[in-house]
Design a protein around this motif. Structure first.
Motif, PDB file in Angstrom:
ATOM      1  N   THR A  48       0.853  -0.763   0.054  1.00  0.00           N
ATOM      2  CA  THR A  48       0.108  -0.016   0.098  1.00  0.00           C
ATOM      3  C   THR A  48       0.586   1.455  -0.120  1.00  0.00           C
ATOM      4  OG1 THR A  48      -0.316   0.242   2.687  1.00  0.00           O
ATOM      5  CG2 THR A  48      -1.854  -1.595   1.557  1.00  0.00           C
ATOM      6  N   ARG A  49       2.460   0.859   0.549  1.00  0.00           N
ATOM      7  CA  ARG A  49       3.015   2.308  -0.076  1.00  0.00           C
ATOM      8  C   ARG A  49       3.560   2.466  -0.669  1.00  0.00           C
ATOM      9  NH1 ARG A  49       5.051  -0.626   5.257  1.00  0.00           N
ATOM     10  NH2 ARG A  49       3.722   0.875   7.163  1.00  0.00           N
ATOM     11  N   LYS A  50       3.785   1.662  -1.722  1.00  0.00           N
ATOM     12  CA  LYS A  50       4.677   1.380  -2.429  1.00  0.00           C
ATOM     13  C   LYS A  50       3.325   1.889  -4.387  1.00  0.00           C
ATOM     14  CE  LYS A  50       8.716  -0.834  -1.756  1.00  0.00           C
ATOM     15  NZ  LYS A  50       9.858  -2.097  -2.323  1.00  0.00           N
ATOM     16  N   ARG A  51       1.883   1.233  -3.817  1.00  0.00           N
ATOM     17  CA  ARG A  51       0.882   1.255  -4.789  1.00  0.00           C
ATOM     18  C   ARG A  51       0.549   0.327  -5.232  1.00  0.00           C
ATOM     19  NH1 ARG A  51      -2.632   4.747  -2.635  1.00  0.00           N
ATOM     20  NH2 ARG A  51      -3.891   4.681  -4.297  1.00  0.00           N
ATOM     21  N   VAL A  52       1.735  -0.963  -4.901  1.00  0.00           N
ATOM     22  CA  VAL A  52       1.849  -2.016  -6.438  1.00  0.00           C
ATOM     23  C   VAL A  52       1.284  -3.429  -5.675  1.00  0.00           C
ATOM     24  CG1 VAL A  52       3.257  -3.273  -7.697  1.00  0.00           C
ATOM     25  CG2 VAL A  52       3.990  -0.665  -7.189  1.00  0.00           C
ATOM     26  N   VAL A  53       0.291  -4.287  -7.080  1.00  0.00           N
ATOM     27  CA  VAL A  53      -0.032  -5.136  -6.420  1.00  0.00           C
ATOM     28  C   VAL A  53       0.572  -5.954  -7.492  1.00  0.00           C
ATOM     29  CG1 VAL A  53      -1.539  -4.943  -8.261  1.00  0.00           C
ATOM     30  CG2 VAL A  53      -2.128  -6.632  -5.992  1.00  0.00           C
ATOM     31  N   GLU A  54       1.311  -7.834  -6.743  1.00  0.00           N
ATOM     32  CA  GLU A  54       2.424  -7.851  -8.044  1.00  0.00           C
ATOM     33  C   GLU A  54       1.716  -9.871  -7.159  1.00  0.00           C
ATOM     34  OE1 GLU A  54       6.306  -6.751  -7.845  1.00  0.00           O
ATOM     35  OE2 GLU A  54       5.688  -7.365  -5.734  1.00  0.00           O
ATOM     36  N   ILE A  55       1.886 -10.584  -8.412  1.00  0.00           N
ATOM     37  CA  ILE A  55       1.301 -11.967  -8.413  1.00  0.00           C
ATOM     38  C   ILE A  55       2.061 -13.167  -8.389  1.00  0.00           C
ATOM     39  CG2 ILE A  55       0.121 -13.851  -9.009  1.00  0.00           C
ATOM     40  CD1 ILE A  55      -2.083 -11.692  -9.632  1.00  0.00           C
ATOM     41  N   PHE A  56       1.670 -14.366  -7.329  1.00  0.00           N
ATOM     42  CA  PHE A  56       3.448 -14.771  -6.807  1.00  0.00           C
ATOM     43  C   PHE A  56       2.772 -16.366  -7.327  1.00  0.00           C
ATOM     44  CE2 PHE A  56       4.592 -10.930  -5.445  1.00  0.00           C
ATOM     45  CZ  PHE A  56       6.496 -10.385  -6.169  1.00  0.00           C
ATOM     46  N   ASN A  57       3.720 -17.044  -8.320  1.00  0.00           N
ATOM     47  CA  ASN A  57       3.281 -18.846  -8.040  1.00  0.00           C
ATOM     48  C   ASN A  57       4.516 -19.233  -6.678  1.00  0.00           C
ATOM     49  OD1 ASN A  57       3.969 -21.174  -7.991  1.00  0.00           O
ATOM     50  ND2 ASN A  57       3.613 -21.462  -9.853  1.00  0.00           N
ATOM     51  N   ILE A  58       3.281 -20.077  -5.757  1.00  0.00           N
ATOM     52  CA  ILE A  58       4.046 -20.146  -4.613  1.00  0.00           C
ATOM     53  C   ILE A  58       4.777 -21.577  -5.328  1.00  0.00           C
ATOM     54  CG2 ILE A  58       2.782 -18.816  -3.546  1.00  0.00           C
ATOM     55  CD1 ILE A  58       0.799 -21.555  -2.601  1.00  0.00           C
ATOM     56  N   GLU A  59       5.056 -22.214  -5.189  1.00  0.00           N
ATOM     57  CA  GLU A  59       6.018 -23.536  -5.798  1.00  0.00           C
ATOM     58  C   GLU A  59       7.025 -22.594  -6.394  1.00  0.00           C
ATOM     59  OE1 GLU A  59       3.515 -27.505  -5.893  1.00  0.00           O
ATOM     60  OE2 GLU A  59       2.720 -26.130  -7.932  1.00  0.00           O
ATOM     61  N   THR A  60       7.226 -21.791  -7.333  1.00  0.00           N
ATOM     62  CA  THR A  60       8.034 -21.587  -7.909  1.00  0.00           C
ATOM     63  C   THR A  60       9.176 -20.069  -7.640  1.00  0.00           C
ATOM     64  OG1 THR A  60       7.512 -20.497  -9.880  1.00  0.00           O
ATOM     65  CG2 THR A  60       7.733 -23.070 -10.495  1.00  0.00           C
TER      66      THR A  60
END
Length: 170
Positions: free
Chosen positions: A149-161
């Motif tokens: 919320t500070r950088k105002r960025v959302v990222e999606i990650f594969n939790i296995e890799t």
């Protein structure tokens, strides 16, 4: 604030464990779950989160009293405020509700689950985030999101890799 976002865990304890490890390693301040835990016994793994958990019910959460007691699940729709950002969370089963929340101009971010497909997109002036599925049952990809919320960025990650699957500025 760094917010971990997950959805559609569907009782997959090894996958939930991976998601919890992912969030704990990144020292998130809050975890939001967009529904479809399924059964209260998932609290064993979700209870290992270092950050507080807030969440909503999904369409497959039949044991709601048990989930409410075990995890403190609040409702089918919640609001979260963090660093001046307004966030709405719902499972996403009702597409009319999702569109209404996104186009209302009341929220910076709307978080959903339900489709099991990760996505970040703009809807009007709102960012719609679906972290995908932790369980990996439908798409084969076990994914979560991080909202800074500070950088105002959302990222999606594969939790296995650990692979970054998508990102967008909020």
């Amino acid at each position: 604030m760094l917010i971990g976002i997950m959805s559609d865990t569907h009782d997959n304890l090894p996958a939930i464990r991976k998601a919890v490890e992912f969030f704990n390693e990144r020292n998130v301040d809050l975890v939001i779950h967009a529904g479809d835990y399924i059964a209260p016994f998932v609290a064993r793994e979700l209870g290992k989160l270092k950050a507080p958990l807030r969440g909503v019910f999904g369409n497959n959460d039949g044991e709601r009293d048990g989930l409410r007691k075990a995890l403190g699940i609040e409702d089918e729709l919640i609001e979260v405020e963090a660093d001046g950002m307004k966030i709405a969370v719902t499972h996403g089963t009702n597409e009319v509700l999702v569109k209404a929340l996104a186009y209302s101009k009341l929220y910076d971010v709307v978080i959903v689950g339900h489709t099991h497909r990760y996505e970040i997109r703009e809807v009007g002036r709102t960012i719609l985030v679906n972290p995908g599925e932790v369980c990996g049952y439908l798409t084969g990809v076990k994914s979560v999101a991080l909202l800074d919320t500070r950088k105002r960025v959302v990222e999606i990650f594969n939790i296995e890799t650990g692979e970054l699957l998508g990102a967008m500025s909020v």
